[in-house]
Write an enzyme that holds these catalytic residues in place. Structure first.
Site: not given
Length: 290
Positions: A132, A160
């Site tokens: 992320y 992400k």
């Protein structure tokens, strides 16, 4: 592995405590409206102000309520590698299908430090893991070259990408090929990232418009570019409104306006300012959400 419309779900509070009843209702709202996976305890879920006990309990409640209907991807990141390993292991034991690990924040590790951090967690816990990258909140940018080094690890399955940069997402796609899936971390560039080869979005907007976010992704995957483009442009205004102040303050206010849970956030976050609440309310009326 994890693709489509994935909601970064809010954590509802009531009088300072996690509101488990409302959390279960929010999970049902998501599944009923086509959400492909659920992320509890992410940024939008206020993981940074949950106690360890609360963090585990939120994951447990979501896993129980989902009951294997869609994947549950638990937020387990930390700026301590040892702690990230422990939290990720707990998530696995609680039945999560995967983990979302934000880059270590505040201590600003080098790219080598980031590589070693993620490798250590992936080596320690046999659970599919999503990197992320959100430098606007963490102070460090996980560069595409580092992502490429990590993409060969069998337990690292996706990233992400929340830099807001289509260029950086494209560089990750170019370097990694099919070794790792790229998920948009910003609703307003979901369609461009998917057009470049991304596999979906981890969405804030899906908290209030899950059907529409899911429909955008489905339209793209079905080759209906006209409908995907229409939904992309349609959702821009409401997606931008979710960041009228720091996430998750606006989206919690929005969910509250819809009557689904309290807008309560934990300090140091504060309620949405009155002027911004008025703007958000007007936009939500435009979308016929209230």
């Amino acid at each position: 592995m994890f693709q489509g419309s994935i909601v970064a779900i809010v954590t509802p509070f009531k009088n300072g405590a996690v509101d488990e009843e409302k959390l279960r209702e929010l999970v049902e709202f998501q599944i009923e409206n086509g959400t492909d996976a659920i992320v509890p305890c992410g940024t939008t879920g206020e993981s940074s102000t949950l106690s360890y006990v609360e963090h585990d309990r939120v994951i447990q409640v979501v896993v129980e309520q989902v009951n294997k209907r869609v994947p549950v991807i638990a937020g387990t990141g930390s700026n301590s590698t040892h702690e990230a390993i422990e939290i990720t292991q707990h998530a696995k034991e609680l039945g999560a299908d995967g983990a979302l690990l934000v880059t270590p924040y505040y201590n600003k590790p080098s790219q080598e430090g980031l590589f070693r951090h993620y490798k250590a967690v992936a080596d320690a816990v046999a659970l599919p893991q999503i990197l992320y990258n959100v430098p606007g909140r963490t102070g460090v940018n996980l560069l595409p070259e580092t992502v490429a080094r990590l993409s060969v690890h069998q337990n690292i399955v996706a990233i992400k990408e929340a830099t807001g940069s289509l260029q950086q997402a494209s560089e990750v796609l170019a370097l990694c090929g099919d070794k790792i899936d790229v998920l948009s971390g910003d609703d307003f560039i979901t369609l461009p990232i998917m057009a470049a080869g991304g596999k979906g979005v981890i969405s804030v907007t899906a908290n209030i418009m899950p059907k529409e976010v899911s429909s955008l992704v489905d339209a793209f995957n079905a080759g209906n570019m006209e409908e995907a483009r229409r939904l992309h442009l349609y959702l821009l205004k409401i997606s931008n409104a979710m960041f009228i102040e720091s996430n998750p303050v606006p989206v919690k206010a929005a969910v509250s306006l819809m009557g689904k849970c309290s807008s309560e956030v934990r300090l140091p976050l504060a309620p949405l300012m009155e002027a911004n609440l008025a703007k958000l309310t007007a936009i939500m009326k435009e979308y016929k959400l209230i």
